[in-house]
Enzyme design. Structure first.
Site, mmCIF file in Angstrom:
data_model
loop_
_atom_site.group_PDB
_atom_site.id
_atom_site.type_symbol
_atom_site.label_atom_id
_atom_site.label_comp_id
_atom_site.label_asym_id
_atom_site.label_seq_id
_atom_site.Cartn_x
_atom_site.Cartn_y
_atom_site.Cartn_z
ATOM 1 N N CYS A 37 1.278 -1.377 0.149
ATOM 2 C CA CYS A 37 0.114 0.107 -0.003
ATOM 3 C C CYS A 37 0.631 1.179 0.145
ATOM 4 O O CYS A 37 1.644 1.644 0.789
ATOM 5 C CB CYS A 37 -1.086 0.044 1.397
ATOM 6 S SG CYS A 37 -2.328 1.473 0.986
ATOM 7 N N CYS B 236 -37.005 37.534 5.498
ATOM 8 C CA CYS B 236 -37.244 37.387 3.956
ATOM 9 C C CYS B 236 -35.906 37.014 3.214
ATOM 10 O O CYS B 236 -34.872 36.228 3.269
ATOM 11 C CB CYS B 236 -36.738 39.998 4.108
ATOM 12 S SG CYS B 236 -36.263 40.087 2.703
ATOM 13 N N CYS C 18 -32.392 39.958 2.889
ATOM 14 C CA CYS C 18 -31.977 40.220 3.056
ATOM 15 C C CYS C 18 -31.681 38.902 4.099
ATOM 16 O O CYS C 18 -30.575 38.791 5.704
ATOM 17 C CB CYS C 18 -32.135 42.022 4.163
ATOM 18 S SG CYS C 18 -33.962 41.215 5.559
ATOM 19 N N CYS D 291 -20.481 32.018 0.214
ATOM 20 C CA CYS D 291 -21.806 31.688 0.458
ATOM 21 C C CYS D 291 -21.779 32.018 2.336
ATOM 22 O O CYS D 291 -22.822 31.257 2.500
ATOM 23 C CB CYS D 291 -21.132 30.111 0.996
ATOM 24 S SG CYS D 291 -20.329 29.181 2.179
ATOM 25 N N CYS E 202 -0.731 31.929 7.956
ATOM 26 C CA CYS E 202 -1.420 31.723 6.268
ATOM 27 C C CYS E 202 -2.637 32.581 6.665
ATOM 28 O O CYS E 202 -3.168 32.402 7.127
ATOM 29 C CB CYS E 202 -1.504 30.126 5.776
ATOM 30 S SG CYS E 202 -1.876 30.583 3.810
ATOM 31 N N CYS F 54 -18.199 25.939 0.948
ATOM 32 C CA CYS F 54 -18.609 26.575 -0.990
ATOM 33 C C CYS F 54 -17.165 25.430 -1.829
ATOM 34 O O CYS F 54 -17.278 25.601 -3.206
ATOM 35 C CB CYS F 54 -19.023 27.706 -1.237
ATOM 36 S SG CYS F 54 -17.984 28.602 -0.553
#
Length: 329
Positions: free
Chosen positions: A2, A122, A125, A174, A186, A194
């Site tokens: 493996c 809504c 918003c 998103c 970093c 997303c």
């Protein structure tokens, strides 16, 4: 053997994948998928290449039903977040299985409610449904604290809000909340919901050359450069570019022209008469070294000309194009 655990395995221990020809043992693949799902890295890629594993292979390899359900939930969330027509139900106790993502069927003002929790909000918003008024801006973190707290509590609450604002930010694509330890590490962030690649400092979707641009964002650091420091750096680049380019070209030309023949000669000489792998005689070895050096002397000026002829115009275009435009803005 493996390639992940480096242990010998029987052939039947290597399941086949439909996405790519790479093979790993079943135990390593299962552990890899467990970690990927628990860290919400969905869709999971092959351990050896960027190819995404198909859901059928993931379901076949994951033994735990809870992890399989979590994988489906993350996969559904990733797909729906990428659709600009979907909205996330703002209710804190609404789960994805209860229609947390709602698809709008109208382009005008629209109030929607989750099928599972019944929350009306809504579409534009994401605030409580307001059919008779315009959309209001989202409240800040410090607003509830500022209305109820005393002066000492207010100062403490504002300090906590500032700390949270530095450590918790939203994905620019998103709007998922992302937390990062503010230790100057970093600043290249990848949203696990997303897949958006963005800069932690400016919160913009970026490419791989973002930190090389004169934007003030650095690969490491807690905050972008100030406007004064950024302008001084850009002015230094514009004024010092000719001297730096001349110095770099003056060093690169002799190094490449002389270094390549020396390197090739040493490379061929390393397989000389004292080497066990060499079956050449002394004269043949000398002829081989001489021919390689002469060939390198012919090729190295071409490589030098291509390096200088391509590299110098690229650097000049960047300095007197991108940097100058940034200064003008």
């Amino acid at each position: 053997e493996c390639p992940l655990c480096l242990l010998p395995q029987p052939p039947e221990a290597f399941p086949s994948l439909a996405s790519c020809p790479h093979r790993s043992c079943r135990g390593c693949l299962q552990q890899y998928l467990r970690l990927a799902v628990r860290e919400s890295r969905v869709p999971a890629a092959c351990p050896h290449c960027p190819a995404a594993l198909l859901p059928a292979d993931v379901h076949r390899l994951l033994p735990e039903p809870a992890l399989r359900d979590k994988y489906e939930e993350f996969l559904l969330r990733r797909l729906l977040v990428a659709d600009p027509g979907t909205r996330w139900c703002p209710a804190p106790d609404c789960s994805p299985s209860q229609a947390r993502f709602l698809i709008a069927l109208s382009c005008g003002g629209l109030g929607v409610s989750g099928e599972g929790c019944g929350t009306e909000f809504c579409y534009h918003c994401r605030q409580p449904w307001h059919p008779d008024g315009p959309c209001a801006p989202a409240p800040s973190l410090a607003t509830p604290t500022a209305q109820l707290a005393q002066p000492e509590e207010l100062a403490h609450g504002e300090a906590l809000a500032r700390a949270e604002a530095e450590d918790i930010k939203v994905c620019p694509r998103c709007s998922a909340f992302i937390m990062k330890i503010n230790d100057g590490s970093c600043n290249r962030m990848n949203c696990t919901v997303c897949g958006c690649l963005f800069c932690w400092l400016c919160l913009r979707e970026i490419s791989d050359v973002h930190f090389l641009s004169p934007s003030g964002c650095t690969f490491w650091g807690k905050r972008p450069w100030s406007r004064t420091r950024r302008i001084l750096w850009q002015l230094g680049m514009v004024l010092g570019a000719p001297m730096v380019i001349s110095l770099a070209a003056g060093v690169a030309v002799p190094v490449i022209t002389i270094g390549i023949p020396i390197y090739m000669g040493r490379k061929v000489l390393a397989g000389g008469p004292g080497s066990r792998r060499s079956s050449l005689s002394g004269c043949q070895q000398c002829l081989s070294v001489t021919s390689s050096v002469l060939l390198s002397l012919f090729v190295s000026p071409i490589i030098t000309a291509l390096t200088v002829g391509v590299g110098v115009p690229l650097v000049l275009t960047y300095v007197y194009g991108t940097v100058v435009l940034s200064l003008c803005r």
